[in-house]
Write a protein that holds these residues in place. Structure first.
Motif, PDB file in Angstrom:
ATOM      1  N   ARG A 107      12.663 -10.834  -0.444  1.00  0.00           N
ATOM      2  CA  ARG A 107      11.974 -10.633  -1.718  1.00  0.00           C
ATOM      3  C   ARG A 107      10.915  -9.553  -1.578  1.00  0.00           C
ATOM      4  NH1 ARG A 107       9.667 -16.222  -3.774  1.00  0.00           N
ATOM      5  NH2 ARG A 107       9.053 -16.382  -1.579  1.00  0.00           N
ATOM      6  N   ALA A 108      10.766  -8.754  -2.635  1.00  0.00           N
ATOM      7  CA  ALA A 108       9.660  -7.808  -2.675  1.00  0.00           C
ATOM      8  C   ALA A 108       8.372  -8.575  -2.935  1.00  0.00           C
ATOM      9  CB  ALA A 108       9.892  -6.764  -3.765  1.00  0.00           C
ATOM     10  N   LEU A 109       7.248  -8.014  -2.501  1.00  0.00           N
ATOM     11  CA  LEU A 109       5.975  -8.717  -2.652  1.00  0.00           C
ATOM     12  C   LEU A 109       5.625  -8.976  -4.113  1.00  0.00           C
ATOM     13  CD1 LEU A 109       3.653  -7.124   0.068  1.00  0.00           C
ATOM     14  CD2 LEU A 109       5.249  -9.050   0.249  1.00  0.00           C
ATOM     15  N   ASN A 110       6.096  -8.121  -5.018  1.00  0.00           N
ATOM     16  CA  ASN A 110       5.784  -8.354  -6.431  1.00  0.00           C
ATOM     17  C   ASN A 110       6.522  -9.570  -6.988  1.00  0.00           C
ATOM     18  OD1 ASN A 110       8.122  -6.608  -6.132  1.00  0.00           O
ATOM     19  ND2 ASN A 110       8.165  -6.501  -8.358  1.00  0.00           N
ATOM     20  N   ASP A 111       7.496 -10.089  -6.242  1.00  0.00           N
ATOM     21  CA  ASP A 111       8.212 -11.290  -6.674  1.00  0.00           C
ATOM     22  C   ASP A 111       7.603 -12.570  -6.111  1.00  0.00           C
ATOM     23  OD1 ASP A 111      10.108  -9.884  -8.173  1.00  0.00           O
ATOM     24  OD2 ASP A 111      11.369  -9.536  -6.413  1.00  0.00           O
ATOM     25  N   ASP A 144       3.266   5.856  -1.914  1.00  0.00           N
ATOM     26  CA  ASP A 144       3.613   4.937  -2.996  1.00  0.00           C
ATOM     27  C   ASP A 144       3.651   3.501  -2.482  1.00  0.00           C
ATOM     28  OD1 ASP A 144       4.111   4.393  -5.657  1.00  0.00           O
ATOM     29  OD2 ASP A 144       6.286   4.641  -5.486  1.00  0.00           O
ATOM     30  N   VAL A 145       2.606   3.130  -1.740  1.00  0.00           N
ATOM     31  CA  VAL A 145       2.501   1.759  -1.241  1.00  0.00           C
ATOM     32  C   VAL A 145       2.135   0.852  -2.411  1.00  0.00           C
ATOM     33  CG1 VAL A 145       1.303   0.210   0.343  1.00  0.00           C
ATOM     34  CG2 VAL A 145       1.806   2.570   1.037  1.00  0.00           C
ATOM     35  N   LYS A 146       2.986  -0.104  -2.697  1.00  0.00           N
ATOM     36  CA  LYS A 146       2.773  -1.060  -3.785  1.00  0.00           C
ATOM     37  C   LYS A 146       3.659  -2.270  -3.521  1.00  0.00           C
ATOM     38  CE  LYS A 146       6.201   1.250  -6.754  1.00  0.00           C
ATOM     39  NZ  LYS A 146       6.403   1.919  -8.063  1.00  0.00           N
ATOM     40  N   PRO A 147       3.429  -3.389  -4.191  1.00  0.00           N
ATOM     41  CA  PRO A 147       4.182  -4.609  -3.881  1.00  0.00           C
ATOM     42  C   PRO A 147       5.695  -4.459  -3.971  1.00  0.00           C
ATOM     43  CG  PRO A 147       2.260  -5.152  -5.188  1.00  0.00           C
ATOM     44  CD  PRO A 147       2.326  -3.654  -5.146  1.00  0.00           C
ATOM     45  N   SER A 148       6.198  -3.712  -4.939  1.00  0.00           N
ATOM     46  CA  SER A 148       7.650  -3.586  -5.084  1.00  0.00           C
ATOM     47  C   SER A 148       8.276  -2.732  -3.991  1.00  0.00           C
ATOM     48  CB  SER A 148       8.002  -3.007  -6.458  1.00  0.00           C
ATOM     49  OG  SER A 148       7.432  -1.728  -6.631  1.00  0.00           O
ATOM     50  N   ASN A 149       7.458  -2.029  -3.209  1.00  0.00           N
ATOM     51  CA  ASN A 149       7.968  -1.216  -2.105  1.00  0.00           C
ATOM     52  C   ASN A 149       7.744  -1.870  -0.744  1.00  0.00           C
ATOM     53  OD1 ASN A 149       9.011   0.787  -3.695  1.00  0.00           O
ATOM     54  ND2 ASN A 149       7.235   2.137  -3.527  1.00  0.00           N
ATOM     55  N   VAL A 150       7.407  -3.145  -0.762  1.00  0.00           N
ATOM     56  CA  VAL A 150       7.242  -3.900   0.486  1.00  0.00           C
ATOM     57  C   VAL A 150       8.105  -5.153   0.383  1.00  0.00           C
ATOM     58  CG1 VAL A 150       5.640  -5.011   2.078  1.00  0.00           C
ATOM     59  CG2 VAL A 150       4.873  -3.060   0.693  1.00  0.00           C
ATOM     60  N   MET A 151       9.041  -5.291   1.313  1.00  0.00           N
ATOM     61  CA  MET A 151       9.946  -6.437   1.316  1.00  0.00           C
ATOM     62  C   MET A 151       9.538  -7.444   2.384  1.00  0.00           C
ATOM     63  SD  MET A 151      12.341  -5.939  -1.003  1.00  0.00           S
ATOM     64  CE  MET A 151      13.580  -7.129  -0.455  1.00  0.00           C
ATOM     65  N   HIS A 229      -5.238  -7.362  -1.786  1.00  0.00           N
ATOM     66  CA  HIS A 229      -6.169  -7.950  -2.759  1.00  0.00           C
ATOM     67  C   HIS A 229      -5.393  -8.660  -3.863  1.00  0.00           C
ATOM     68  CE1 HIS A 229      -8.802  -8.099  -6.289  1.00  0.00           C
ATOM     69  NE2 HIS A 229      -9.831  -8.010  -5.473  1.00  0.00           N
ATOM     70  N   GLU A 230      -4.341  -8.017  -4.340  1.00  0.00           N
ATOM     71  CA  GLU A 230      -3.545  -8.602  -5.415  1.00  0.00           C
ATOM     72  C   GLU A 230      -2.880  -9.902  -4.966  1.00  0.00           C
ATOM     73  OE1 GLU A 230      -0.053  -7.218  -8.582  1.00  0.00           O
ATOM     74  OE2 GLU A 230      -0.782  -5.834  -7.053  1.00  0.00           O
ATOM     75  N   LEU A 231      -2.410  -9.933  -3.719  1.00  0.00           N
ATOM     76  CA  LEU A 231      -1.775 -11.148  -3.210  1.00  0.00           C
ATOM     77  C   LEU A 231      -2.781 -12.290  -3.073  1.00  0.00           C
ATOM     78  CD1 LEU A 231       0.535  -9.629  -0.449  1.00  0.00           C
ATOM     79  CD2 LEU A 231       1.270 -10.675  -2.598  1.00  0.00           C
ATOM     80  N   LEU A 232      -4.017 -11.965  -2.706  1.00  0.00           N
ATOM     81  CA  LEU A 232      -5.044 -12.990  -2.514  1.00  0.00           C
ATOM     82  C   LEU A 232      -5.680 -13.441  -3.827  1.00  0.00           C
ATOM     83  CD1 LEU A 232      -6.931 -11.700   0.652  1.00  0.00           C
ATOM     84  CD2 LEU A 232      -5.777 -13.913   0.430  1.00  0.00           C
ATOM     85  N   ALA A 233      -5.977 -12.462  -4.695  1.00  0.00           N
ATOM     86  CA  ALA A 233      -6.721 -12.761  -5.922  1.00  0.00           C
ATOM     87  C   ALA A 233      -5.823 -12.947  -7.140  1.00  0.00           C
ATOM     88  CB  ALA A 233      -7.727 -11.644  -6.194  1.00  0.00           C
ATOM     89  N   GLY A 234      -4.576 -12.500  -7.033  1.00  0.00           N
ATOM     90  CA  GLY A 234      -3.660 -12.633  -8.157  1.00  0.00           C
ATOM     91  C   GLY A 234      -3.540 -11.394  -9.009  1.00  0.00           C
ATOM     92  N   SER A 235      -4.429 -10.404  -8.795  1.00  0.00           N
ATOM     93  CA  SER A 235      -4.379  -9.168  -9.578  1.00  0.00           C
ATOM     94  C   SER A 235      -5.179  -8.091  -8.866  1.00  0.00           C
ATOM     95  CB  SER A 235      -4.943  -9.381 -10.988  1.00  0.00           C
ATOM     96  OG  SER A 235      -6.320  -9.718 -10.916  1.00  0.00           O
TER      97      SER A 235
END
Length: 253
Positions: A107-111, A144-151, A229-235
């Motif tokens: 899963r990508a991190l954004n999922d 372009d490091v972002k949640p959808s680019n990290v599996m 930060h987004e993974l820990l705080a939710g946004s």
């Protein structure tokens, strides 16, 4: 199903017309996803008997798209690391450039559900930091490091993917491909490409990039910090800002 040139074709749900099911030793299994510049399919390398991800450009006979795919293939070819997706082959089918890479089930991190536990985020951060260390040691910026680019694989391994905007740290090695800056209101993940090399996904861009400063190792690390930060705080801290509001906010900080 359609048939073109004697070859069976996939339903035209992503590319129109769909690519042939079999070409250049690959057999397409199913679509995995699509973006503004390319579509990704799960495919089988018939000769080696392994699954791969086939990234196929969305526009035909486009010199810029071919150049960008070539840059991405060269970038991935410089880095060999367990936390970075591996590239296998690049080519062209029906005027569309394609890139065959390692298939990463997971899963990508954004999922992922947010917020995540700090121990989980710590493990993700270690894997992502190791990936970026290898990328930077190879003389590259991801940009372009972002949640959808990290599996995250099924065993928890982190894989940095999608090097479509990567370039050399030394700009003299790989010239960027100029384009047009366009921020679509309400679309936080629109990509930017401009002659002054402002490139990336708006909500994960470092503040200095908005002022025209070049991308650096630090801007990749800033984006990684926002992902964690987004993974820990939710946004991310500036959630809710879109388009010109986001531009104004980032340029004022």
């Amino acid at each position: 199903m359609l048939t073109r040139g004697g070859m069976q074709a996939l339903p035209t749900t992503i590319l129109e017309p769909a690519p042939p099911v079999r070409f250049d030793g690959y057999e397409i299994v199913r679509p995995l996803g699509a973006g503004g510049m390319a579509c990704v399919y799960l495919a089988r390398d018939v000769g080696l008997g392994r699954l791969v991800a086939l990234k196929i450009g969305a526009t035909r006979n486009n010199p810029r798209a071919r150049a960008r795919f070539a840059l991405e293939a060269r970038a991935l070819g410089r880095v060999q690391h367990p936390n970075v997706i591996a590239a296998f082959h690049t080519g062209e089918i029906g005027g569309l450039p394609y890139l065959a890479t390692e298939y990463v089930p997971g899963r990508a991190l954004n999922d992922l559900r947010k917020p995540q536990r700090w121990r989980t985020v710590l493990g993700i951060g270690v894997g992502l930091a190791r990936a970026l260390e290898a990328v930077h040691a190879g003389g590259l910026l991801h940009r372009d490091v972002k949640p959808s680019n990290v599996m995250m694989t099924q065993d928890g391994t982190i894989k940095l993917i999608d090097f479509g905007l990567a370039r050399a740290i030394d700009a003299r090695i790989d010239d960027d491909i100029p384009g047009v800056v366009e921020l679509a209101a309400g679309s936080p993940d629109v990509h930017l490409t401009a002659p002054d090399c402002i490139v990336g996904t708006p909500r994960y861009l470092a503040p200095e990039l908005w002022s025209g400063a070049p991308a650096t190792v630090r801007t990749d690390l800033y984006a990684m910090g926002l992902v964690l930060h987004e993974l820990l705080a939710g946004s991310v801290p500036h959630t809710g800002l879109r388009g010109n509001e986001l531009v104004a906010f980032m340029r004022s900080h």
